[in-house]
Design a protein around this motif. Structure first.
Motif: not given
Length: 203
Positions: A6-10, A51-56, A58-64, A133-135
């Protein structure tokens, strides 16, 4: 489906509707007697991947899921939802409220998306933010598999946004419904386990 790293920045981990009002013992659904052990287990199951996505990088998106307050704060509740969940009341899933928030185990998210229907794309700014954000890849977990998860993944597919559905990072109110929904998503998304994504995320 591609199984390249997975390309984590995207990439974003998209956490669908893991909110206090759905999951917490003091939330709206617990008050109404609705819940499932598989749903309650999701935050701890997803925390290591978040935690791994943050460290690498990547982005965390939450829907509400949101019940929009109208006059005097009375929520706008769709008739079908009112029939299914008559216990919903003023203040439940209200923007900015404790019940509306992401559960503590998965905080913080980088981007928050209020949604009023199953799909996180319907009448929201999600697609606009992804483009800005080019995700271009979403790793999707949350609730419910046959509702918010399935609708969001299908809408990602028609927008040419790659999606990975976490087979053990989503849940429904019963296991048979969950498994049927996962099987139905295979033509439009890659299905992977949390462990698979952790292995791809961690160098």
């Amino acid at each position: 489906m591609s199984v390249d790293p997975v390309p984590m920045a995207r990439t974003a981990l998209l956490i669908v509707d893991l909110q206090n009002d759905f999951l917490h013992a003091d939330g709206a659904y617990a008050r109404g007697g609705h819940g499932a052990a598989s749903i309650a287990a999701l935050p701890l199951k997803l925390r290591s991947l978040a935690d791994a996505v943050r460290a690498a990088g990547g982005w965390i998106i939450s829907t509400h899921f949101t019940l929009v307050p109208g006059r005097n704060g009375e929520p706008l509740i769709a008739p079908h939802l009112k029939a299914l969940r008559p216990f919903l009341r003023k203040g439940d899933f209200a923007p900015g409220s404790w019940g509306h928030a992401l559960v503590d185990e998965l905080k913080p998210s980088d981007l928050q998306i209020e949604k009023i229907a199953y799909s996180a794309f319907y009448m929201t700014r999600l697609e606009w933010l992804l483009r800005k954000f080019a995700i271009d890849r979403l790793v999707v977990g949350g609730i419910v598999t046959n509702g918010g998860v399935a609708s969001t993944v299908r809408d990602a597919h028609v927008r040419d946004i790659e999606a990975v559905v976490l087979s053990d990072g989503c849940a429904a109110f019963d296991e048979a419904t969950h498994q049927t929904a996962i099987a139905a998503l295979k033509p439009v998304a890659r299905v992977a386990a949390i462990a698979d994504m952790l292995a791809e995320t961690t160098p």
